[in-house]
Each structure stands twice: as structure tokens, then as C-alpha cells.
Write an enzyme that holds these catalytic residues in place. Structure first.
Site, PDB file in Angstrom:
ATOM      1  N   GLU A 141      26.896 -11.434  -1.347  1.00 58.64           N
ATOM      2  CA  GLU A 141      26.844 -12.648  -0.655  1.00 58.64           C
ATOM      3  C   GLU A 141      28.164 -12.680   0.091  1.00 58.64           C
ATOM      4  O   GLU A 141      29.239 -12.019   0.215  1.00 58.64           O
ATOM      5  CB  GLU A 141      26.824 -13.883  -1.581  1.00 58.64           C
ATOM      6  CG  GLU A 141      27.891 -13.868  -2.767  1.00 58.64           C
ATOM      7  CD  GLU A 141      29.282 -13.537  -2.304  1.00 58.64           C
ATOM      8  OE1 GLU A 141      29.983 -14.156  -1.441  1.00 58.64           O
ATOM      9  OE2 GLU A 141      29.923 -12.809  -3.245  1.00 58.64           O
ATOM     10  N   GLU A 175      30.417  -9.601  -1.358  1.00 62.33           N
ATOM     11  CA  GLU A 175      29.567  -8.946  -0.423  1.00 62.33           C
ATOM     12  C   GLU A 175      28.704  -7.901  -1.255  1.00 62.33           C
ATOM     13  O   GLU A 175      28.091  -7.002  -0.824  1.00 62.33           O
ATOM     14  CB  GLU A 175      30.496  -8.084   0.416  1.00 62.33           C
ATOM     15  CG  GLU A 175      31.556  -8.361   1.134  1.00 62.33           C
ATOM     16  CD  GLU A 175      32.354  -7.527   1.988  1.00 62.33           C
ATOM     17  OE1 GLU A 175      32.083  -6.153   1.875  1.00 62.33           O
ATOM     18  OE2 GLU A 175      32.954  -8.138   2.814  1.00 62.33           O
TER      19      GLU A 175
END
Lengths: 341, 341
Positions: free
Chosen positions: B162, B307
């Protein structure tokens, strides 16, 4: 390693598009590689693992769950591709070199094995020195010469591993002699002893230490090696010493290879900066050695196999650190806002 | 997962040429994969990482060291190949999918971005519910549909990640609401707050919890998501739920994606067996969630980037476990003696 290069690498890492320090240990690894190599390496790295095999006279005392014949059998397994280190080397594109530095068996010429036998195993260190000075010198030289070969071949990342039934007993005795830790803390269950056999092994290591290091004061690293070492352990010590001189980063594996590397550092403290601890073994003595060396392992996966398996498994992580350093965008190049002060 | 297959895999692992259990966590991973997949996967796996990006209304309260605009900027960085997850995906042959599920910016069509914007970020959860029921349903559906696509594409290993400035505040609130831990334990420094800003963030999370969950009793997972979640978090929850139904192993990343996965498990406990914790983040709330889920992380590298970076980095280790299971010789096939009893 060159501290100025490490400092420069740290500053560069702070310009990459990530919160400061958020790559954690990967940043340490990238900075260490920068400090080791005159030029930051390009990917893919040229990687090799050297697995040194030898037998141990102390197995006569019943210190292992496996018979000595397994050393030879596992050498065949390495060469035939069925051992853990064979599988991991293939998976991660690492050249596998298997070295007979002292197996108590004869091998045919055409197997791919590197024939460097010093003698057919050490003597029983419960009663006598494990090896003569000449045998020690020759075993160190085996590792040293192969490190020269690795440098000529252009390898930039080496892993060291070992196979030798009985060699956790050596590693425990080395750990005690080097760090001053008592045998009970430095001695684990090896390949899988039960509680009673573990107690006997602790007593055995205590007796071995008494036999060789009764005189007060710290024994020298070479004396430790010749009295309680193994031929594969000495070869790793030799490889680590010379690989560091060639500015090659060396990934050490578990308890036995770390004992060998710790002796190399005791001989030449500068070597420490070239070492990467691939993983933390479940053998309790391994943490004592990592503390002695001041190294933090890359992986902690409850492994206790040896063969260089944990070192090879750490290689994709180390290469990832190098890739991140080489390929990430900076805040400036990507047009990303930096953190507010 | 199918426990009979896990048991069978454990028995098979015990026949391989290594001391019993000596591959540690790698054996757990191989057995988990065996339990998840109807047929043990062949290598190389088909791997993908989905990075869901969205903005957070709570950033108006100054909870992050970075401005909200960084969410959009990092989406470009993912697409252009300069972010950590971009580099790691390339290095380990993992398909990278970047999904706009709620970024407060417009993107052109031709960037490779998956356009699934539900709305331009959540509302400020300090004052109102972060999203409406309809927004929540649509965000869940984004993840669910992409999991269907991943199943059709034949991926056997997924990572979830994310990007969303402010989303550790959501993850902390979710962690407190789900596990009952106080805000002070569930709230860390995010991308890098100083001590004073960290204190303010803890107070903020406390106030948010007070606002939404004052009534006694545990709030439902969907209520937690709609009140204090994020659009990217809801999308990951949706992906995890549906990927598990397709018997795909899902590698979760750090604090935020684990919060999303924990909500999926709260909704459907069977999902837990499909999760692999890629790493342990430095965010203190992450360990609370791993404990809640009963998961042990593959890597512990002091990372705190998000991420999906830690999840992708764990993939070569997971593949190694599969390679060892598939390719190692057995004691019988290699002619190696087993341990004495």
C-alpha cells in the site's frame, strides 16, 4: 573496508525515495558492500559457495547422531545436486564448489569434486592435538588458494560452508577457547542429540578444553585450530583471510563456518568488516560467536543445517540491498517531496 | 488449508537428506504451501504484488511527516520503476500492479496504473466516519475483483502492499479496535515523526477511537473499516478474502497490510492459513497484529517502508522453501545413512 565510502553510501541512501532509514538492515548491507568494494558492484553479482568437507577423529567418542560415513555420502549428495546447498545454489545462481580437504574416503577423479585432501580426517582431540602444524598449514593453504582462484574468477560475493560429522564439537571447543564461554553454553545438540547425549557432549567438550588449554591465558588462534579444529574449519579460516584481502564480501553460514571466521578475525581484525552473517543458527554457540564478532545475521529462520545453506539463502537479500541502492530513484529525480523538518 | 496435506508434507520433509527439522521455518513454509495448494506448485512460481494507493482525510491533523501529495508522487514513482517495491519486483520476477483506489489526484490513462478510484480519499476520521458503507463496499470489491483476475492469470503467490500518506494512523486505530491494545502501544512514528509529534499522534488515535467506538463491546470488522480504515486498506481486505478462496498464498507486508489482513481474518477465520507474514516491521503495532494472527514473520530486517517491499523481499525465501521440498534428495535416494535412534 573503507569508512569514507561507507559514509558516502549512507548519505546517498538518505536521498532515495523512502523515509530515512526505512530499509533498515538493507541499508547497512548496501553501505557495507560500498565500503568493501572499490567500485559499487553491478548486478547480477558473480556468486560462489565453497563447501569444505572433512572428517573428525572425535566421532570415535559418539558425539554425533550420525555415523562418520555420512560426510562422504553427503559429498556425493552435494555433487549430485540433491543436498540443500545444491538446491539453493541452483535457485539463486550461485556457483557451487565442493572441496575434499580431509574426508576419510577416496573419491574418483571425474566427479567435479575439488581434490585437496590434506589427510583422512583429524585425530581424536580428546586425546591428542587434532592436527599437526603441517596439516594445519596445508589446510589453511587450501582455503587461501581457492580464495585466490575465486578472486581471479571475478566473484564478488562468496559463501562458505562445511560438511563434517562431528564438527559442531570442534566449533563448540573453538567458541569456548576463543570467547571464554563455558562448554555448557557453547555446546548444542548438533544434528539432533537427545538430552542425555547432549549432556555427554558438553562433558566431552569440557574434557577437550581441559586437555588442551589448561594453562592460564588465551590460546592463540592457530593453537586453537590445531588442537581442537577441523581441516574444513582451517580451510574456511584460510579462505576468509585471503578473500578479505581481495576485497570480496564473505557470507558466513552457521556455527561452524562462523567459528572459522572468528579465528580469522582473531588473526587479522580487519577481516571483520568483510563478513556478512547469513543467518543465525539454532546452535546456541552461534550467538556467542556473532556477539564476539559484533555481527547481526541477515536471516533468522531457525535453521541448523550447515553446508553453507543459510549463507546462500541470504544472497538474494544481499543482492536486493545492492539493487535498491543502484536502482531506486532519488527524491529529486522522482519529484517527490521530502519530509518536513 | 488442508491439514492432511500439511501432515503429509511434514512426513515427506523428514525423509530429505538433512537432520530432522534442520531447515526450520523453511519447512513450515513448504508445509503451508502444500496445505494451501491442491497440487504442490512447480517453480518458478507465478508471482504478483498489488500496491493499493489512497489518501486519508486525517492528514489534515498533521499526523504524517510527509504531505499528502506524496501519495500521488509515489504512484508515479512505482510506475516509473524507481520505488523500492519497483526495484524488488524486478529483481525477483514479480509482476507489479499499482492500483489507484482513492488517491486525491487525477492520473492519465496510459501509465499502466489500474484505475479503480472509489473517491478522492477518505474523510477526516477524527470528526466523521472515514467512508460511507457504499464506499467501503466498492473498495472491498476493488480488491476482490483484482484477486479474481490474479486467479485467472494463474498467480500462485501474491503480495499485498500500500501507499497512502496518513495510513499508519488508520492501522493504529484498527489495531486498537481489533486487539484491544491501547493507542499508546499501537501507535508508532510512521515515516519518521519526532517524539513530540509521536505523542500528538498517540493522542489523535486515542481521540479517534473515542469518537467511533465509545460503546462497550468489540466493533465488527466492517464497522472498524468504515470508521477508521482507508480505501487501500479495505481493498487489501477484499483481495485477501478472495485470494484465499482461490487457494492462493498471500504474503502480507508491514503494519498497514497486516491490519487489512487481520480484518479479513476477523471476517473469515479460515483466511489465516493462507497468510504468510513477509517481514516484521519496526512499527510497534505490527507485532501486536502478528501476535493476534499467530504469524511468525519470514524476515526481520528492521524495515518500515510499506509498498509491499517486505512481502516481495520474502518471496525468494518462500520459493527457496518450495525448491528444497521439490528438489532435495531423500536419504534413500541418495544412499545417506539416517541418524541413529
Amino acid at each position: 573496508p573503507e569508512e569514507a565510502r561507507r559514509t558516502h553510501a549512507r548519505s546517498y541512501l538518505d536521498t532515495l525515495t523512502k523515509p530515512l532509514g526505512s530499509l533498515g538492515r538493507l541499508e547497512d548491507l548496501a553501505a557495507q558492500i560500498a565500503a568493501i568494494r572499490p567500485e559499487f558492484p553491478t548486478l547480477p553479482l558473480s556468486k560462489a559457495v565453497y563447501v569444505f568437507a572433512a572428517d573428525h577423529g572425535v566421532t570415535a567418542e559418539g558425539v554425533s547422531a550420525y555415523p562418520s560415513a555420512v560426510t562422504q555420502q553427503m559429498v556425493f549428495n552435494f555433487l549430485n545436486g540433491g543436498a540443500a546447498v545444491s538446491v539453493l545454489s541452483r535457485a539463486h545462481d550461485v556457483e557451487l564448489h565442493v572441496v575434499d580437504v580431509g574426508v576419510d574416503a577416496d573419491f574418483a577423479d571425474d566427479t567435479g569434486l575439488l581434490h585437496r585432501k590434506v589427510c583422512r580426517g583429524t585425530r581424536n582431540m580428546l586425546h591428542v592435538r587434532a592436527m599437526t602444524d603441517e596439516q594445519l598449514a596445508r589446510a589453511l593453504e587450501v582455503g587461501a588458494e581457492l580464495a585466490e582462484d575465486a578472486a581471479v574468477a571475478g566473484h564478488t560475493l562468496l559463501a562458505v560452508g562445511e560438511m563434517g560429522i562431528g564438527n559442531t564439537t570442534s566449533a563448540s571447543a573453538i567458541t569456548s577457547a576463543l570467547t571464554g564461554s563455558p562448554a555448557a553454553l557453547a555446546t548444542g545438540r548438533g544434528t539432533g542429540l537427545d538430552a542425555e547425549a547432549h549432556r555427554r557432549k558438553i562433558a566431552m567438550v569440557g574434557a577437550i578444553l581441559q586437555k588442551h588449554f589448561l594453562v592460564k591465558g588465551s590460546p592463540s588462534p592457530l593453537r586453537i585450530l590445531s588442537c581442537v579444529g577441523g581441516l574444513e574449519i582451517a580451510a574456511i579460516t584460510g579462505m576468509v583471510l585471503v578473500a578479505a584481502r581481495h576485497r570480496i564480501a564473505i557470507v558466513i553460514d552457521g556455527f561452524i563456518s562462523t567459528a572459522a571466521a572468528a579465528l580469522a578475525v582473531a588473526l587479522c581484525p580487519d577481516v571483520r568488516g568483510y563478513l556478512i552473517a547469513g543467518h543465525r543458527s539454532e546452535e546456541p554457540g552461534h550467538q556467542l560467536l556473532l556477539d564476539y564478532l559484533g555481527l547481526t545475521p541477515v536471516l533468522t529462520l531457525e535453521m541448523r543445517l550447515g553446508e553453507g545453506s543459510g549463507a546462500v539463502l541470504a544472497m538474494p537479500i544481499i543482492e536486493s540491498a545492492i539493487a535498491l541502492y543502484s536502482q531506486m530513484a532519488t527524491f529529486a529525480s522522482a519529484g517527490v517531496n521530502e519530509a518536513s523538518a
